[in-house]
Enzyme design. Structure first.
Site, PDB file in Angstrom:
ATOM      1  N   ARG A  18       0.824  -0.993  -0.074  1.00  0.00           N
ATOM      2  CA  ARG A  18       0.083   0.032   0.140  1.00  0.00           C
ATOM      3  C   ARG A  18       0.848   1.291   0.011  1.00  0.00           C
ATOM      4  O   ARG A  18       0.296   2.247   0.615  1.00  0.00           O
ATOM      5  CB  ARG A  18      -0.799   0.046   1.288  1.00  0.00           C
ATOM      6  CG  ARG A  18      -2.212  -0.877   1.359  1.00  0.00           C
ATOM      7  CD  ARG A  18      -2.911  -0.979   0.174  1.00  0.00           C
ATOM      8  NE  ARG A  18      -2.376  -1.716  -1.067  1.00  0.00           N
ATOM      9  CZ  ARG A  18      -2.570  -2.860  -1.233  1.00  0.00           C
ATOM     10  NH1 ARG A  18      -3.322  -3.709  -0.306  1.00  0.00           N
ATOM     11  NH2 ARG A  18      -2.291  -3.390  -2.035  1.00  0.00           N
ATOM     12  N   SER A  27     -10.576   0.741   2.834  1.00  0.00           N
ATOM     13  CA  SER A  27     -10.023   0.072   4.108  1.00  0.00           C
ATOM     14  C   SER A  27      -9.440   1.571   4.570  1.00  0.00           C
ATOM     15  O   SER A  27      -8.444   2.242   3.917  1.00  0.00           O
ATOM     16  CB  SER A  27      -8.938  -0.841   4.044  1.00  0.00           C
ATOM     17  OG  SER A  27      -9.658  -2.005   3.390  1.00  0.00           O
ATOM     18  N   GLU A  35      -4.904   4.377   5.734  1.00  0.00           N
ATOM     19  CA  GLU A  35      -4.598   4.193   4.495  1.00  0.00           C
ATOM     20  C   GLU A  35      -4.913   5.511   3.542  1.00  0.00           C
ATOM     21  O   GLU A  35      -4.221   5.776   2.602  1.00  0.00           O
ATOM     22  CB  GLU A  35      -5.528   2.809   3.995  1.00  0.00           C
ATOM     23  CG  GLU A  35      -5.243   2.708   2.450  1.00  0.00           C
ATOM     24  CD  GLU A  35      -5.786   1.397   1.950  1.00  0.00           C
ATOM     25  OE1 GLU A  35      -5.698   0.281   2.458  1.00  0.00           O
ATOM     26  OE2 GLU A  35      -6.379   1.624   0.976  1.00  0.00           O
TER      27      GLU A  35
HETATM   28  C1  FAD Z   1     -15.263   0.889  -1.724  1.00  0.00           C
HETATM   29  C2  FAD Z   1     -14.038   1.193  -1.774  1.00  0.00           C
HETATM   30  C3  FAD Z   1     -13.168  -0.140  -2.231  1.00  0.00           C
HETATM   31  C4  FAD Z   1     -11.844   0.106  -2.238  1.00  0.00           C
HETATM   32  N1  FAD Z   1     -10.878  -1.108  -2.280  1.00  0.00           N
HETATM   33  C5  FAD Z   1      -9.685  -0.901  -2.493  1.00  0.00           C
HETATM   34  C6  FAD Z   1      -8.860  -2.009  -2.539  1.00  0.00           C
HETATM   35  O1  FAD Z   1      -9.437  -3.299  -2.512  1.00  0.00           O
HETATM   36  N2  FAD Z   1      -7.500  -2.132  -2.660  1.00  0.00           N
HETATM   37  C7  FAD Z   1      -6.716  -0.698  -2.585  1.00  0.00           C
HETATM   38  O2  FAD Z   1      -5.674  -0.885  -2.905  1.00  0.00           O
HETATM   39  N3  FAD Z   1      -7.737   0.279  -2.617  1.00  0.00           N
HETATM   40  C8  FAD Z   1      -9.120   0.426  -2.276  1.00  0.00           C
HETATM   41  N4  FAD Z   1      -9.576   1.329  -2.411  1.00  0.00           N
HETATM   42  C9  FAD Z   1      -9.217   2.714  -2.221  1.00  0.00           C
HETATM   43  C10 FAD Z   1      -9.120   3.476  -3.585  1.00  0.00           C
HETATM   44  O3  FAD Z   1     -10.306   3.031  -4.492  1.00  0.00           O
HETATM   45  C11 FAD Z   1      -7.859   3.275  -4.142  1.00  0.00           C
HETATM   46  O4  FAD Z   1      -6.579   3.760  -3.556  1.00  0.00           O
HETATM   47  C12 FAD Z   1      -7.794   3.835  -5.877  1.00  0.00           C
HETATM   48  O5  FAD Z   1      -6.594   3.833  -6.434  1.00  0.00           O
HETATM   49  C13 FAD Z   1      -7.773   5.420  -5.548  1.00  0.00           C
HETATM   50  O6  FAD Z   1      -8.073   6.003  -6.933  1.00  0.00           O
HETATM   51  P1  FAD Z   1      -8.524   7.453  -7.142  1.00  0.00           P
HETATM   52  O7  FAD Z   1      -8.611   7.973  -8.588  1.00  0.00           O
HETATM   53  O8  FAD Z   1      -9.910   7.441  -6.421  1.00  0.00           O
HETATM   54  O9  FAD Z   1      -7.772   8.406  -6.206  1.00  0.00           O
HETATM   55  P2  FAD Z   1      -8.025   9.661  -5.366  1.00  0.00           P
HETATM   56  O10 FAD Z   1      -8.789   9.378  -4.197  1.00  0.00           O
HETATM   57  O11 FAD Z   1      -8.464  10.598  -6.100  1.00  0.00           O
HETATM   58  O12 FAD Z   1      -6.402  10.184  -5.004  1.00  0.00           O
HETATM   59  C14 FAD Z   1      -5.578   9.494  -3.677  1.00  0.00           C
HETATM   60  C15 FAD Z   1      -4.319   9.931  -3.847  1.00  0.00           C
HETATM   61  O13 FAD Z   1      -3.502   9.672  -4.909  1.00  0.00           O
HETATM   62  C16 FAD Z   1      -3.342  10.893  -5.555  1.00  0.00           C
HETATM   63  N5  FAD Z   1      -3.270  10.888  -7.120  1.00  0.00           N
HETATM   64  C17 FAD Z   1      -4.616  10.649  -7.763  1.00  0.00           C
HETATM   65  N6  FAD Z   1      -4.571  10.563  -9.075  1.00  0.00           N
HETATM   66  C18 FAD Z   1      -3.014  10.902  -9.128  1.00  0.00           C
HETATM   67  C19 FAD Z   1      -2.144  11.014 -10.462  1.00  0.00           C
HETATM   68  N7  FAD Z   1      -2.617  10.955 -11.564  1.00  0.00           N
HETATM   69  N8  FAD Z   1      -0.968  11.345 -10.045  1.00  0.00           N
HETATM   70  C20 FAD Z   1      -0.587  11.767  -8.752  1.00  0.00           C
HETATM   71  N9  FAD Z   1      -1.160  11.462  -7.642  1.00  0.00           N
HETATM   72  C21 FAD Z   1      -2.375  11.067  -8.028  1.00  0.00           C
HETATM   73  C22 FAD Z   1      -4.061  11.969  -4.721  1.00  0.00           C
HETATM   74  O14 FAD Z   1      -3.618  13.336  -5.024  1.00  0.00           O
HETATM   75  C23 FAD Z   1      -4.332  11.521  -3.566  1.00  0.00           C
HETATM   76  O15 FAD Z   1      -3.271  11.753  -2.744  1.00  0.00           O
HETATM   77  C24 FAD Z   1     -11.140   1.279  -2.179  1.00  0.00           C
HETATM   78  C25 FAD Z   1     -11.906   2.512  -2.143  1.00  0.00           C
HETATM   79  C26 FAD Z   1     -13.323   2.306  -1.876  1.00  0.00           C
HETATM   80  C27 FAD Z   1     -14.097   3.460  -1.717  1.00  0.00           C
END
Ligand code: FAD
Length: 377
Positions: A168, A258, A369
Protein backbone atom coordinates in the site's frame (compact mmCIF):
# COMPACT_ATOMS: atom_id res chain seq x y z
CA UNK A 1 -8.54 25.76 -25.54
CA UNK A 2 -7.66 24.69 -21.98
CA UNK A 3 -10.60 23.43 -19.90
CA UNK A 4 -12.14 26.23 -17.82
CA UNK A 5 -11.30 26.56 -14.14
CA UNK A 6 -14.19 26.89 -11.69
CA UNK A 7 -13.83 28.62 -8.33
CA UNK A 8 -15.12 27.84 -4.83
CA UNK A 9 -16.21 24.30 -5.73
CA UNK A 10 -17.47 21.96 -2.97
CA UNK A 11 -15.42 18.76 -3.03
CA UNK A 12 -17.89 16.43 -1.28
CA UNK A 13 -19.43 15.49 -4.62
CA UNK A 14 -16.01 14.43 -5.90
CA UNK A 15 -15.21 12.01 -3.07
CA UNK A 16 -16.70 8.58 -2.43
CA UNK A 17 -17.17 9.50 1.24
CA UNK A 18 -19.29 12.46 0.17
CA UNK A 19 -17.23 14.68 2.47
CA UNK A 20 -15.03 17.74 2.04
CA UNK A 21 -15.45 21.51 1.90
CA UNK A 22 -14.74 23.76 -1.09
CA UNK A 23 -11.61 24.06 -3.20
CA UNK A 24 -10.48 27.55 -4.13
CA UNK A 25 -10.34 26.43 -7.77
CA UNK A 26 -10.99 23.27 -9.77
CA UNK A 27 -9.71 22.38 -13.23
CA UNK A 28 -10.54 19.26 -15.23
CA UNK A 29 -7.82 18.81 -17.87
CA UNK A 30 -8.76 16.34 -20.61
CA UNK A 31 -5.39 15.98 -22.34
CA UNK A 32 -1.95 15.17 -20.99
CA UNK A 33 -0.66 18.57 -22.14
CA UNK A 34 -3.49 20.34 -20.29
CA UNK A 35 -2.84 18.28 -17.17
CA UNK A 36 0.87 19.16 -17.15
CA UNK A 37 0.10 22.82 -17.90
CA UNK A 38 -2.43 23.02 -15.05
CA UNK A 39 0.05 21.59 -12.52
CA UNK A 40 2.92 23.70 -13.85
CA UNK A 41 0.97 26.94 -13.71
CA UNK A 42 -0.35 26.31 -10.17
CA UNK A 43 3.23 25.47 -9.09
CA UNK A 44 4.52 28.68 -10.66
CA UNK A 45 1.96 30.62 -8.63
CA UNK A 46 3.08 28.60 -5.56
CA UNK A 47 -0.49 27.47 -5.01
CA UNK A 48 -1.22 24.23 -3.15
CA UNK A 49 -2.23 21.50 -5.61
CA UNK A 50 -4.43 18.46 -5.11
CA UNK A 51 -4.45 16.11 -8.09
CA UNK A 52 -7.68 14.19 -7.76
CA UNK A 53 -8.80 10.99 -9.43
CA UNK A 54 -12.03 9.34 -8.38
CA UNK A 55 -11.75 10.68 -4.81
CA UNK A 56 -11.97 7.16 -3.41
CA UNK A 57 -8.85 7.32 -1.27
CA UNK A 58 -8.95 10.84 0.14
CA UNK A 59 -10.40 12.41 3.27
CA UNK A 60 -10.83 16.13 2.62
CA UNK A 61 -11.19 18.57 5.53
CA UNK A 62 -14.55 20.21 6.18
CA UNK A 63 -12.78 23.51 5.62
CA UNK A 64 -11.96 22.35 2.09
CA UNK A 65 -8.75 22.81 0.17
CA UNK A 66 -7.12 26.26 -0.08
CA UNK A 67 -5.67 25.75 -3.54
CA UNK A 68 -6.25 24.25 -6.97
CA UNK A 69 -7.80 20.83 -7.36
CA UNK A 70 -6.85 19.25 -10.68
CA UNK A 71 -9.31 16.52 -11.49
CA UNK A 72 -7.67 14.21 -14.00
CA UNK A 73 -9.95 13.62 -16.99
CA UNK A 74 -7.49 12.31 -19.59
CA UNK A 75 -8.44 9.27 -21.66
CA UNK A 76 -6.75 6.60 -23.76
CA UNK A 77 -5.82 2.93 -23.65
CA UNK A 78 -3.31 1.44 -26.09
CA UNK A 79 -2.21 -2.17 -26.55
CA UNK A 80 1.23 -3.11 -27.84
CA UNK A 81 1.41 -6.76 -28.90
CA UNK A 82 4.90 -6.45 -30.41
CA UNK A 83 6.92 -7.34 -27.28
CA UNK A 84 9.74 -9.89 -27.44
CA UNK A 85 7.64 -12.59 -25.73
CA UNK A 86 3.92 -13.34 -25.86
CA UNK A 87 3.01 -10.64 -23.32
CA UNK A 88 1.11 -7.48 -24.22
CA UNK A 89 1.94 -3.96 -22.99
CA UNK A 90 -1.18 -2.03 -22.04
CA UNK A 91 -0.69 1.72 -21.55
CA UNK A 92 -3.50 3.54 -19.81
CA UNK A 93 -4.02 7.30 -19.42
CA UNK A 94 -4.28 8.44 -15.80
CA UNK A 95 -7.92 9.55 -16.16
CA UNK A 96 -9.30 6.18 -17.31
CA UNK A 97 -11.77 4.52 -14.94
CA UNK A 98 -9.85 1.68 -13.29
CA UNK A 99 -12.53 -0.98 -13.28
CA UNK A 100 -13.35 -0.32 -16.94
CA UNK A 101 -9.67 -0.97 -17.70
CA UNK A 102 -9.74 -4.24 -15.75
CA UNK A 103 -12.96 -5.30 -17.53
CA UNK A 104 -11.50 -4.48 -20.93
CA UNK A 105 -8.30 -6.43 -20.27
CA UNK A 106 -10.38 -9.45 -19.18
CA UNK A 107 -12.46 -9.09 -22.36
CA UNK A 108 -9.27 -8.93 -24.44
CA UNK A 109 -8.08 -12.15 -22.77
CA UNK A 110 -5.19 -10.50 -20.93
CA UNK A 111 -4.36 -11.88 -17.49
CA UNK A 112 -2.80 -10.04 -14.56
CA UNK A 113 -5.37 -7.50 -13.32
CA UNK A 114 -8.49 -9.66 -12.84
CA UNK A 115 -8.28 -9.82 -9.02
CA UNK A 116 -8.22 -6.00 -8.95
CA UNK A 117 -11.78 -5.87 -10.30
CA UNK A 118 -14.20 -3.48 -8.66
CA UNK A 119 -11.64 -1.14 -7.07
CA UNK A 120 -13.00 2.40 -7.46
CA UNK A 121 -11.02 5.32 -8.82
CA UNK A 122 -8.86 6.10 -11.81
CA UNK A 123 -5.90 4.29 -13.35
CA UNK A 124 -3.45 7.09 -12.54
CA UNK A 125 -3.96 6.63 -8.81
CA UNK A 126 -3.27 2.90 -8.82
CA UNK A 127 0.53 3.19 -8.54
CA UNK A 128 0.26 5.80 -5.76
CA UNK A 129 -0.60 3.29 -3.04
CA UNK A 130 0.16 0.21 -5.16
CA UNK A 131 -3.48 -0.88 -5.06
CA UNK A 132 -4.04 -4.47 -4.23
CA UNK A 133 -6.74 -6.98 -3.46
CA UNK A 134 -7.30 -10.73 -3.41
CA UNK A 135 -3.64 -11.60 -3.86
CA UNK A 136 -2.76 -9.18 -6.68
CA UNK A 137 -1.13 -5.74 -6.61
CA UNK A 138 -0.59 -3.40 -9.54
CA UNK A 139 3.16 -3.66 -8.91
CA UNK A 140 2.94 -7.30 -10.10
CA UNK A 141 2.31 -6.09 -13.66
CA UNK A 142 3.36 -2.41 -13.90
CA UNK A 143 6.45 -2.03 -16.09
CA UNK A 144 6.59 1.78 -16.28
CA UNK A 145 4.92 4.96 -15.09
CA UNK A 146 5.00 8.18 -17.09
CA UNK A 147 4.85 11.12 -14.71
CA UNK A 148 5.30 14.87 -14.58
CA UNK A 149 8.15 15.60 -12.17
CA UNK A 150 7.23 18.86 -10.43
CA UNK A 151 10.74 19.30 -8.99
CA UNK A 152 12.55 18.96 -12.33
CA UNK A 153 9.62 20.42 -14.29
CA UNK A 154 9.77 17.72 -16.93
CA UNK A 155 8.10 14.48 -17.90
CA UNK A 156 9.86 11.37 -16.60
CA UNK A 157 9.49 7.75 -17.69
CA UNK A 158 9.98 5.71 -14.53
CA UNK A 159 10.64 1.98 -14.85
CA UNK A 160 8.90 -0.16 -12.23
CA UNK A 161 12.17 -0.53 -10.32
CA UNK A 162 12.23 3.24 -9.71
CA UNK A 163 8.68 3.32 -8.33
CA UNK A 164 9.59 2.00 -4.86
CA UNK A 165 6.51 -0.18 -4.58
CA UNK A 166 5.66 -1.73 -1.22
CA UNK A 167 2.56 -2.81 0.65
CA UNK A 168 0.00 0.00 0.00
CA UNK A 169 2.83 2.43 -0.75
CA UNK A 170 5.22 3.65 -3.42
CA UNK A 171 7.84 6.30 -4.08
CA UNK A 172 4.96 8.46 -5.39
CA UNK A 173 3.20 8.32 -2.03
CA UNK A 174 6.43 8.82 -0.07
CA UNK A 175 7.88 11.74 -2.06
CA UNK A 176 6.23 15.01 -1.09
CA UNK A 177 6.46 18.26 -3.00
CA UNK A 178 6.27 21.59 -1.21
CA UNK A 179 4.57 21.88 2.19
CA UNK A 180 0.88 22.61 1.61
CA UNK A 181 0.73 20.62 -1.61
CA UNK A 182 -1.56 17.64 -1.06
CA UNK A 183 -0.12 15.79 -4.04
CA UNK A 184 3.47 14.66 -4.19
CA UNK A 185 6.37 15.40 -6.51
CA UNK A 186 5.16 13.12 -9.33
CA UNK A 187 1.87 13.53 -11.19
CA UNK A 188 1.08 10.27 -12.91
CA UNK A 189 0.21 10.77 -16.57
CA UNK A 190 -0.08 7.14 -17.72
CA UNK A 191 0.74 3.64 -16.53
CA UNK A 192 2.02 0.67 -18.55
CA UNK A 193 1.17 -2.90 -17.53
CA UNK A 194 2.60 -6.13 -18.91
CA UNK A 195 -0.22 -8.65 -19.21
CA UNK A 196 -0.30 -12.24 -20.38
CA UNK A 197 -2.56 -13.44 -23.18
CA UNK A 198 -4.04 -16.92 -23.22
CA UNK A 199 -3.81 -19.64 -25.86
CA UNK A 200 -5.31 -19.02 -29.31
CA UNK A 201 -8.05 -21.53 -28.57
CA UNK A 202 -9.92 -21.54 -25.27
CA UNK A 203 -10.23 -18.95 -22.53
CA UNK A 204 -7.32 -17.11 -20.98
CA UNK A 205 -6.64 -18.31 -17.46
CA UNK A 206 -6.10 -15.97 -14.55
CA UNK A 207 -2.84 -15.55 -12.72
CA UNK A 208 -2.61 -18.23 -9.96
CA UNK A 209 -5.33 -17.58 -7.36
CA UNK A 210 -3.39 -16.89 -4.17
CA UNK A 211 -6.04 -15.56 -1.81
CA UNK A 212 -7.66 -18.38 0.20
CA UNK A 213 -11.14 -16.74 0.41
CA UNK A 214 -11.19 -16.22 -3.37
CA UNK A 215 -9.98 -19.78 -4.03
CA UNK A 216 -12.73 -21.11 -1.74
CA UNK A 217 -15.38 -19.02 -3.53
CA UNK A 218 -14.15 -20.37 -6.87
CA UNK A 219 -13.98 -23.91 -5.51
CA UNK A 220 -10.30 -24.31 -6.46
CA UNK A 221 -7.06 -24.86 -4.55
CA UNK A 222 -4.77 -21.91 -3.84
CA UNK A 223 -2.37 -21.61 -6.78
CA UNK A 224 -4.88 -22.86 -9.37
CA UNK A 225 -5.90 -20.77 -12.37
CA UNK A 226 -9.45 -20.19 -13.57
CA UNK A 227 -10.89 -18.48 -16.67
CA UNK A 228 -10.49 -14.70 -16.39
CA UNK A 229 -14.23 -14.01 -16.43
CA UNK A 230 -14.80 -16.40 -13.54
CA UNK A 231 -12.09 -14.76 -11.46
CA UNK A 232 -13.51 -11.30 -12.15
CA UNK A 233 -17.10 -12.32 -11.32
CA UNK A 234 -16.06 -14.03 -8.09
CA UNK A 235 -14.05 -10.98 -6.97
CA UNK A 236 -16.96 -8.63 -7.75
CA UNK A 237 -19.34 -10.88 -5.83
CA UNK A 238 -17.07 -11.04 -2.78
CA UNK A 239 -16.48 -7.29 -2.87
CA UNK A 240 -20.21 -6.46 -3.15
CA UNK A 241 -20.91 -8.63 -0.09
CA UNK A 242 -18.45 -6.46 1.85
CA UNK A 243 -19.74 -3.13 0.51
CA UNK A 244 -16.43 -2.75 -1.35
CA UNK A 245 -17.84 -1.84 -4.75
CA UNK A 246 -19.42 1.57 -5.19
CA UNK A 247 -23.18 1.21 -5.14
CA UNK A 248 -25.47 4.22 -4.73
CA UNK A 249 -28.03 1.87 -3.13
CA UNK A 250 -25.57 0.57 -0.52
CA UNK A 251 -24.74 3.08 2.23
CA UNK A 252 -21.95 0.74 3.39
CA UNK A 253 -20.05 1.59 0.24
CA UNK A 254 -19.89 5.32 1.10
CA UNK A 255 -16.33 4.97 2.34
CA UNK A 256 -12.72 5.40 1.30
CA UNK A 257 -12.24 1.62 1.25
CA UNK A 258 -10.11 0.20 4.05
CA UNK A 259 -9.37 3.03 6.47
CA UNK A 260 -6.39 1.30 8.11
CA UNK A 261 -3.60 -0.80 6.61
CA UNK A 262 -2.75 -4.19 8.08
CA UNK A 263 0.09 -3.61 10.57
CA UNK A 264 3.45 -5.17 9.76
CA UNK A 265 5.17 -6.07 13.04
CA UNK A 266 8.59 -7.30 14.08
CA UNK A 267 8.74 -10.80 15.59
CA UNK A 268 8.92 -9.22 19.05
CA UNK A 269 5.95 -6.94 18.32
CA UNK A 270 3.90 -9.91 17.15
CA UNK A 271 4.86 -11.95 20.24
CA UNK A 272 3.57 -9.08 22.39
CA UNK A 273 0.21 -9.10 20.56
CA UNK A 274 -0.01 -12.89 20.98
CA UNK A 275 0.75 -12.54 24.68
CA UNK A 276 -2.05 -9.95 25.10
CA UNK A 277 -4.48 -12.16 23.17
CA UNK A 278 -3.65 -15.14 25.42
CA UNK A 279 -3.99 -13.07 28.57
CA UNK A 280 -7.25 -11.36 27.63
CA UNK A 281 -9.05 -14.00 25.57
CA UNK A 282 -7.61 -17.26 26.86
CA UNK A 283 -4.56 -19.42 26.15
CA UNK A 284 -5.96 -20.88 22.92
CA UNK A 285 -6.61 -17.60 21.11
CA UNK A 286 -4.77 -17.68 17.79
CA UNK A 287 -3.79 -14.33 16.25
CA UNK A 288 -4.11 -14.55 12.46
CA UNK A 289 -0.88 -13.57 10.73
CA UNK A 290 1.05 -13.83 7.48
CA UNK A 291 4.78 -13.65 6.73
CA UNK A 292 5.75 -10.17 5.47
CA UNK A 293 9.44 -10.75 4.66
CA UNK A 294 12.58 -9.97 6.71
CA UNK A 295 11.17 -11.91 9.67
CA UNK A 296 8.25 -9.51 9.90
CA UNK A 297 4.63 -10.48 10.31
CA UNK A 298 1.46 -8.88 8.94
CA UNK A 299 -1.70 -9.10 11.03
CA UNK A 300 -5.21 -8.14 9.92
CA UNK A 301 -6.16 -4.68 11.21
CA UNK A 302 -9.78 -5.93 11.25
CA UNK A 303 -8.87 -8.60 13.84
CA UNK A 304 -7.24 -5.99 16.11
CA UNK A 305 -10.18 -3.60 15.75
CA UNK A 306 -12.78 -6.28 16.49
CA UNK A 307 -10.79 -7.61 19.45
CA UNK A 308 -10.44 -4.08 20.79
CA UNK A 309 -14.24 -4.04 21.05
CA UNK A 310 -15.33 -2.28 17.85
CA UNK A 311 -17.98 -4.27 16.04
CA UNK A 312 -19.36 -3.86 12.52
CA UNK A 313 -21.90 -1.02 12.53
CA UNK A 314 -20.27 0.66 15.59
CA UNK A 315 -21.19 4.34 15.63
CA UNK A 316 -18.59 6.95 16.49
CA UNK A 317 -19.04 10.15 18.49
CA UNK A 318 -21.13 12.95 17.01
CA UNK A 319 -19.05 15.48 15.13
CA UNK A 320 -17.59 18.32 17.23
CA UNK A 321 -19.38 20.55 14.71
CA UNK A 322 -22.81 19.08 15.56
CA UNK A 323 -22.75 16.87 12.44
CA UNK A 324 -24.07 13.31 12.53
CA UNK A 325 -21.79 10.46 13.55
CA UNK A 326 -19.78 8.30 11.20
CA UNK A 327 -19.85 4.55 11.67
CA UNK A 328 -18.03 1.34 10.86
CA UNK A 329 -19.54 -0.43 7.85
CA UNK A 330 -22.07 -3.11 8.76
CA UNK A 331 -20.29 -5.36 6.23
CA UNK A 332 -16.59 -4.68 6.70
CA UNK A 333 -14.74 -3.71 9.88
CA UNK A 334 -12.08 -1.73 8.04
CA UNK A 335 -14.42 0.62 6.18
CA UNK A 336 -15.53 3.82 7.91
CA UNK A 337 -18.78 5.18 6.53
CA UNK A 338 -20.48 8.53 6.15
CA UNK A 339 -24.10 7.43 6.68
CA UNK A 340 -25.26 10.68 5.08
CA UNK A 341 -24.94 13.59 7.48
CA UNK A 342 -21.52 13.06 9.01
CA UNK A 343 -18.66 15.50 8.59
CA UNK A 344 -14.98 14.87 8.08
CA UNK A 345 -14.46 15.87 11.73
CA UNK A 346 -16.96 13.18 12.82
CA UNK A 347 -15.29 10.57 10.61
CA UNK A 348 -11.88 11.40 12.04
CA UNK A 349 -13.25 11.33 15.59
CA UNK A 350 -14.34 7.73 14.91
CA UNK A 351 -10.96 6.91 13.37
CA UNK A 352 -9.20 8.34 16.44
CA UNK A 353 -11.45 6.34 18.77
CA UNK A 354 -10.55 3.12 16.93
CA UNK A 355 -6.83 3.92 16.69
CA UNK A 356 -6.64 4.79 20.40
CA UNK A 357 -8.68 1.71 21.41
CA UNK A 358 -6.41 -0.65 19.47
CA UNK A 359 -3.28 1.04 20.82
CA UNK A 360 -4.53 0.83 24.40
CA UNK A 361 -5.33 -2.87 24.08
CA UNK A 362 -2.52 -4.18 21.89
CA UNK A 363 0.16 -1.47 21.83
CA UNK A 364 -0.11 -1.35 18.02
CA UNK A 365 -0.65 2.00 16.29
CA UNK A 366 -2.80 1.58 13.20
CA UNK A 367 -1.73 3.45 10.08
CA UNK A 368 -4.36 5.30 8.05
CA UNK A 369 -4.60 4.21 4.43
CA UNK A 370 -6.39 7.13 2.69
CA UNK A 371 -4.66 10.44 2.09
CA UNK A 372 -5.75 13.14 4.55
CA UNK A 373 -6.16 16.46 2.75
CA UNK A 374 -5.96 19.40 5.16
CA UNK A 375 -7.20 17.10 7.92
CA UNK A 376 -5.48 15.22 10.72
CA UNK A 377 -6.29 12.96 13.63
C1 FAD B 1 -15.46 0.98 -1.75
C2 FAD B 1 -13.97 1.10 -1.88
C3 FAD B 1 -13.19 -0.04 -2.02
C4 FAD B 1 -11.79 0.05 -2.17
N1 FAD B 1 -11.06 -1.09 -2.30
C5 FAD B 1 -9.71 -1.02 -2.45
C6 FAD B 1 -8.94 -2.21 -2.58
O1 FAD B 1 -9.45 -3.32 -2.61
N2 FAD B 1 -7.58 -2.08 -2.70
C7 FAD B 1 -6.97 -0.86 -2.70
O2 FAD B 1 -5.74 -0.83 -2.82
N3 FAD B 1 -7.68 0.28 -2.58
C8 FAD B 1 -9.03 0.24 -2.46
N4 FAD B 1 -9.76 1.39 -2.31
C9 FAD B 1 -9.06 2.69 -2.28
C10 FAD B 1 -9.05 3.41 -3.65
O3 FAD B 1 -10.09 2.97 -4.47
C11 FAD B 1 -7.74 3.23 -4.40
O4 FAD B 1 -6.66 3.67 -3.62
C12 FAD B 1 -7.73 4.00 -5.73
O5 FAD B 1 -6.60 3.67 -6.49
C13 FAD B 1 -7.82 5.50 -5.56
O6 FAD B 1 -8.06 6.04 -6.82
P1 FAD B 1 -8.69 7.48 -7.01
O7 FAD B 1 -8.60 7.80 -8.46
O8 FAD B 1 -10.03 7.54 -6.41
O9 FAD B 1 -7.65 8.35 -6.18
P2 FAD B 1 -7.97 9.66 -5.32
O10 FAD B 1 -8.72 9.27 -4.11
O11 FAD B 1 -8.57 10.71 -6.17
O12 FAD B 1 -6.50 10.09 -4.91
C14 FAD B 1 -5.77 9.33 -3.97
C15 FAD B 1 -4.36 9.91 -3.83
O13 FAD B 1 -3.67 9.71 -5.06
C16 FAD B 1 -3.27 10.97 -5.59
N5 FAD B 1 -3.46 10.91 -7.04
C17 FAD B 1 -4.59 10.55 -7.71
N6 FAD B 1 -4.35 10.55 -9.04
C18 FAD B 1 -3.06 10.94 -9.20
C19 FAD B 1 -2.22 11.14 -10.32
N7 FAD B 1 -2.64 10.98 -11.57
N8 FAD B 1 -0.94 11.54 -10.10
C20 FAD B 1 -0.47 11.75 -8.85
N9 FAD B 1 -1.23 11.57 -7.74
C21 FAD B 1 -2.50 11.17 -7.93
C22 FAD B 1 -4.15 12.02 -4.95
O14 FAD B 1 -3.51 13.28 -4.94
C23 FAD B 1 -4.33 11.42 -3.58
O15 FAD B 1 -3.21 11.70 -2.79
C24 FAD B 1 -11.16 1.33 -2.17
C25 FAD B 1 -11.97 2.48 -2.04
C26 FAD B 1 -13.34 2.37 -1.90
C27 FAD B 1 -14.17 3.61 -1.77
Amino acid sequence: MPSPTRTDVPLAGFTTLGLGGPATALAEPVTEAELVAAVRSADERAEPVLVLGGGSNVVVADAGFPGTVIRVSTRGVSLDRALAGPDVAVTVAAGEDWDAVVARCADEGLAGLECLSGIPGLAGATPIQNVGAYGQEVSDTITAVRAYDREERRIAELPAGACGFGYRTSAFKRTPYRPGSATGRYVVLSVTFRLTPGPLAGPTLSAPIRYPELAATLGVAAGDRVPLGEARSAVLKLRARKGMVLDAGDPDSRSAGSFFTNPVLSAAGFAAVEETARRVYGPDTPVPHFPAGDGQVKIPAAWLIEHAGFTKGHQGPAGPDGAGAARISAKHTLALINPGHASTAALLALAAEIRDGVRAKFGVTLVIEPVLVGAEI
